[in-house]
Design a protein around this motif. Structure first.
Motif, PDB file in Angstrom:
ATOM      1  N   PHE A 265      49.717  92.510  11.270  1.00  0.00           N
ATOM      2  CA  PHE A 265      49.249  92.149  12.613  1.00  0.00           C
ATOM      3  C   PHE A 265      49.494  93.287  13.601  1.00  0.00           C
ATOM      4  O   PHE A 265      48.673  93.572  14.458  1.00  0.00           O
ATOM      5  CB  PHE A 265      49.985  90.882  13.064  1.00  0.00           C
ATOM      6  N   MET A 266      50.656  93.941  13.451  1.00  0.00           N
ATOM      7  CA  MET A 266      51.013  94.986  14.413  1.00  0.00           C
ATOM      8  C   MET A 266      50.560  96.375  13.954  1.00  0.00           C
ATOM      9  O   MET A 266      50.824  97.367  14.618  1.00  0.00           O
ATOM     10  CB  MET A 266      52.518  94.962  14.656  1.00  0.00           C
TER      11      MET A 266
ATOM     12  N   THR B 208      60.351  91.498  18.593  1.00  0.00           N
ATOM     13  CA  THR B 208      58.919  91.813  18.565  1.00  0.00           C
ATOM     14  C   THR B 208      58.239  91.101  17.396  1.00  0.00           C
ATOM     15  O   THR B 208      57.129  90.577  17.521  1.00  0.00           O
ATOM     16  CB  THR B 208      58.709  93.345  18.446  1.00  0.00           C
TER      17      THR B 208
ATOM     18  N   ASP C  14      57.870  87.487  18.283  1.00  0.00           N
ATOM     19  CA  ASP C  14      56.780  87.386  19.253  1.00  0.00           C
ATOM     20  C   ASP C  14      55.432  87.426  18.529  1.00  0.00           C
ATOM     21  O   ASP C  14      54.525  86.618  18.793  1.00  0.00           O
ATOM     22  CB  ASP C  14      56.927  88.577  20.221  1.00  0.00           C
ATOM     23  N   ALA C  15      55.301  88.348  17.560  1.00  0.00           N
ATOM     24  CA  ALA C  15      54.048  88.479  16.809  1.00  0.00           C
ATOM     25  C   ALA C  15      53.809  87.235  15.953  1.00  0.00           C
ATOM     26  O   ALA C  15      52.672  86.735  15.889  1.00  0.00           O
ATOM     27  CB  ALA C  15      54.091  89.732  15.933  1.00  0.00           C
TER      28      ALA C  15
ATOM     29  N   GLU D  96      52.464  84.507  18.057  1.00  0.00           N
ATOM     30  CA  GLU D  96      51.044  84.694  18.397  1.00  0.00           C
ATOM     31  C   GLU D  96      50.129  84.374  17.212  1.00  0.00           C
ATOM     32  O   GLU D  96      49.066  83.785  17.382  1.00  0.00           O
ATOM     33  CB  GLU D  96      50.791  86.127  18.879  1.00  0.00           C
TER      34      GLU D  96
ATOM     35  N   TYR E 265      48.678  71.666  25.158  1.00  0.00           N
ATOM     36  CA  TYR E 265      49.641  72.249  24.223  1.00  0.00           C
ATOM     37  C   TYR E 265      50.992  72.491  24.878  1.00  0.00           C
ATOM     38  O   TYR E 265      51.081  72.790  26.063  1.00  0.00           O
ATOM     39  CB  TYR E 265      49.137  73.602  23.703  1.00  0.00           C
ATOM     40  N   SER E 266      52.056  72.382  24.061  1.00  0.00           N
ATOM     41  CA  SER E 266      53.361  72.877  24.486  1.00  0.00           C
ATOM     42  C   SER E 266      53.442  74.340  24.082  1.00  0.00           C
ATOM     43  O   SER E 266      52.604  74.819  23.316  1.00  0.00           O
ATOM     44  CB  SER E 266      54.483  72.100  23.790  1.00  0.00           C
ATOM     45  N   LEU E 267      54.477  75.040  24.549  1.00  0.00           N
ATOM     46  CA  LEU E 267      54.609  76.452  24.189  1.00  0.00           C
ATOM     47  C   LEU E 267      54.882  76.572  22.683  1.00  0.00           C
ATOM     48  O   LEU E 267      55.630  75.767  22.123  1.00  0.00           O
ATOM     49  CB  LEU E 267      55.762  77.085  24.965  1.00  0.00           C
ATOM     50  N   PRO E 268      54.269  77.559  22.025  1.00  0.00           N
ATOM     51  CA  PRO E 268      54.526  77.732  20.589  1.00  0.00           C
ATOM     52  C   PRO E 268      55.982  78.103  20.315  1.00  0.00           C
ATOM     53  O   PRO E 268      56.629  78.728  21.161  1.00  0.00           O
ATOM     54  CB  PRO E 268      53.584  78.869  20.186  1.00  0.00           C
TER      55      PRO E 268
ATOM     56  N   ASP F 156      52.773  86.030  28.089  1.00  0.00           N
ATOM     57  CA  ASP F 156      54.200  85.919  27.759  1.00  0.00           C
ATOM     58  C   ASP F 156      54.525  86.624  26.440  1.00  0.00           C
ATOM     59  O   ASP F 156      55.701  86.757  26.101  1.00  0.00           O
ATOM     60  CB  ASP F 156      54.655  84.445  27.712  1.00  0.00           C
ATOM     61  N   SER F 157      53.526  87.079  25.715  1.00  0.00           N
ATOM     62  CA  SER F 157      53.767  87.820  24.479  1.00  0.00           C
ATOM     63  C   SER F 157      53.727  89.321  24.750  1.00  0.00           C
ATOM     64  O   SER F 157      52.697  89.873  25.152  1.00  0.00           O
ATOM     65  CB  SER F 157      52.696  87.462  23.439  1.00  0.00           C
ATOM     66  N   ALA F 158      54.878  89.984  24.514  1.00  0.00           N
ATOM     67  CA  ALA F 158      54.945  91.439  24.715  1.00  0.00           C
ATOM     68  C   ALA F 158      54.002  92.142  23.741  1.00  0.00           C
ATOM     69  O   ALA F 158      53.349  93.129  24.089  1.00  0.00           O
ATOM     70  CB  ALA F 158      56.375  91.921  24.504  1.00  0.00           C
ATOM     71  N   VAL F 159      53.916  91.606  22.518  1.00  0.00           N
ATOM     72  CA  VAL F 159      53.039  92.198  21.510  1.00  0.00           C
ATOM     73  C   VAL F 159      51.591  92.148  21.999  1.00  0.00           C
ATOM     74  O   VAL F 159      50.848  93.127  21.905  1.00  0.00           O
ATOM     75  CB  VAL F 159      53.172  91.425  20.175  1.00  0.00           C
ATOM     76  N   TYR F 160      51.215  91.016  22.564  1.00  0.00           N
ATOM     77  CA  TYR F 160      49.833  90.877  23.011  1.00  0.00           C
ATOM     78  C   TYR F 160      49.524  91.750  24.222  1.00  0.00           C
ATOM     79  O   TYR F 160      48.431  92.320  24.321  1.00  0.00           O
ATOM     80  CB  TYR F 160      49.483  89.405  23.270  1.00  0.00           C
TER      81      TYR F 160
ATOM     82  N   GLN G  79      48.887  95.091  22.828  1.00  0.00           N
ATOM     83  CA  GLN G  79      47.601  95.175  22.119  1.00  0.00           C
ATOM     84  C   GLN G  79      46.420  95.226  23.092  1.00  0.00           C
ATOM     85  O   GLN G  79      45.489  96.006  22.906  1.00  0.00           O
ATOM     86  CB  GLN G  79      47.434  93.959  21.208  1.00  0.00           C
TER      87      GLN G  79
ATOM     88  N   LEU H  26      48.498  79.510  28.330  1.00  0.00           N
ATOM     89  CA  LEU H  26      49.703  78.777  27.950  1.00  0.00           C
ATOM     90  C   LEU H  26      50.911  79.705  28.070  1.00  0.00           C
ATOM     91  O   LEU H  26      51.153  80.543  27.204  1.00  0.00           O
ATOM     92  CB  LEU H  26      49.563  78.273  26.509  1.00  0.00           C
ATOM     93  N   MET H  27      51.636  79.559  29.204  1.00  0.00           N
ATOM     94  CA  MET H  27      52.793  80.429  29.465  1.00  0.00           C
ATOM     95  C   MET H  27      53.920  79.594  30.061  1.00  0.00           C
ATOM     96  O   MET H  27      53.662  78.550  30.677  1.00  0.00           O
ATOM     97  CB  MET H  27      52.403  81.535  30.467  1.00  0.00           C
ATOM     98  N   PRO H  28      55.182  80.030  29.879  1.00  0.00           N
ATOM     99  CA  PRO H  28      56.283  79.282  30.491  1.00  0.00           C
ATOM    100  C   PRO H  28      56.204  79.348  32.018  1.00  0.00           C
ATOM    101  O   PRO H  28      55.700  80.319  32.576  1.00  0.00           O
ATOM    102  CB  PRO H  28      57.533  80.012  29.975  1.00  0.00           C
TER     103      PRO H  28
END
Lengths: 221, 122
Positions: free
Chosen positions: A105-106, A123, A126-127, A130, A153-156, B8-12, B15, B55-57
């Motif tokens: 993915f990265m 990281t 986090d990936a 996502e 949705y709730s947060l993943p 909220d995703s640093a990876v995203y 990217q 969708l973020m905190p």
């Protein structure tokens, strides 16, 4: 794409056929997105769908199709949802394969065993969040679109556990049925096996079946 | 040109910027890790374009979009939603709130090109 369904005695053969076709589309979309994320061709092998009571899940995890996944260190990315449809979707991989997927993915080199396969950095987590977010949104979102229902949705979340010492958490309210979906993704260079669980409340499953009936009536009169 | 990326995703965030730089190399990229930080940065920096997750905190993307449009309903600033949520209800909701464009994750070179075209006004 072939599809296996078990334990759905409550559905007629036509309903089962319609559900299979619907799952083919949802999974095809999810596999396509995974292919985009991993930057590799992904072969989606025979997925299985099973509808049964949540109380039977513990036993099902020990069944042959899941035994390879639920062994040792596991990483899971999950997404709970509510509103007009309620439930939880969860993507589960052995940690080693989860780490390979994150590397793809990265755009990183695939790690070697000696590189500390078990070490997930912030990281990496986090990936993984996502990857789960995108795949599970595709599957659950297509349910919502088909049923013309809105879900929130709730947060993943990403969790690590060691099976069988710790087991994945699922909603255990009375009346919960689980739509259990197992997928195997084969990548060009390596094989990554994962499981997708979609847990729906009985009310949500009833809505799904009602919609399938409406589609069948429209089709066959 | 300032482009604000709220996810909220640093990876995203990384990217998105990596892909967009190919098409908009001169832009100044600003990032926020949640809706509240994104809203504060928006007020301070007034970016020409904002790319935002939903969708973020804390503050969701929808809430930030309402705040931005509440402050300057006729503003020319472009708000592009980049979300994993494929529901048509969600798309309708954010378009009604004034989003310029809604694009589904994952980001790709092709989607980055689309976003760049929207930002440049092509």
């Amino acid at each position: 794409m072939p599809m296996l369904l078990r334990g759905i005695e409550m559905l007629s053969s036509l309903q089962r056929d319609a559900l299979k076709e619907f799952m083919n589309v949802s999974f095809g979309q999810a596999a396509s997105l995974l292919s985009e994320m991993a930057g590799q061709k992904i072969k989606l092998t025979i997925p299985e769908i099973e509808l049964s009571h949540i109380s039977l899940l513990g036993k099902k995890i020990e069944d042959e199709p899941f035994a390879n996944i639920f062994k040792g260190h596991i990483v899971s990315s999950s997404l709970a949802f509510g509103n007009e449809l309620k439930g939880k979707a969860q993507l589960v991989f052995p940690v080693k394969e989860g780490k390979i997927l994150v590397s793809l993915f990265m755009g990183d080199e695939i790690p070697l065993e000696d590189d500390g396969f078990m070490d997930f950095s912030d990281t990496d987590i986090d990936a993984m969040k996502e990857i789960g977010n995108i795949m599970l949104n595709t599957i659950v979102g297509s349910f919502a679109n088909l049923l013309d229902k809105q879900i929130i949705y709730s947060l993943p979340e990403v969790e690590f556990f060691h099976y069988p010492d710790h087991q994945p958490k699922f909603p255990h309210e009375t009346g919960h049925y689980i739509l259990l979906i197992r997928t195997t993704f084969s990548l060009v260079k390596t094989k990554i096996e994962g499981v997708v669980f979609v847990v729906l409340t009985m009310d949500s499953i009833s809505i799904l079946i009602k919609k399938i009936d409406e589609m069948l009536v429209e089709l066959y009169g | 040109m300032k482009i604000l990326v709220i996810d909220d995703s640093a990876v995203y965030r990384t990217q998105i910027i990596k892909f967009l730089r190919e098409f908009l190399p001169e832009a100044e990229y600003i990032t926020a890790h949640d809706g509240a930080e994104g809203w504060n940065l928006y007020k301070k920096e007034r970016p020409e374009a904002t790319l935002m997750d939903l969708l973020m905190p804390g503050l969701s993307g929808q809430e930030v979009l309402k705040l931005i449009k509440g402050m300057e309903a006729k503003a020319k600033a472009k708000i592009i939603i980049l979300t994993a949520d494929i529901q048509k209800y969600t798309r309708d909701e954010v378009e009604e709130l004034g989003a310029t464009k809604v694009i589904n994750k994952p980001i790709s070179r092709e989607k980055a090109a689309q976003i760049a075209d929207v930002i440049k006004g092509d």
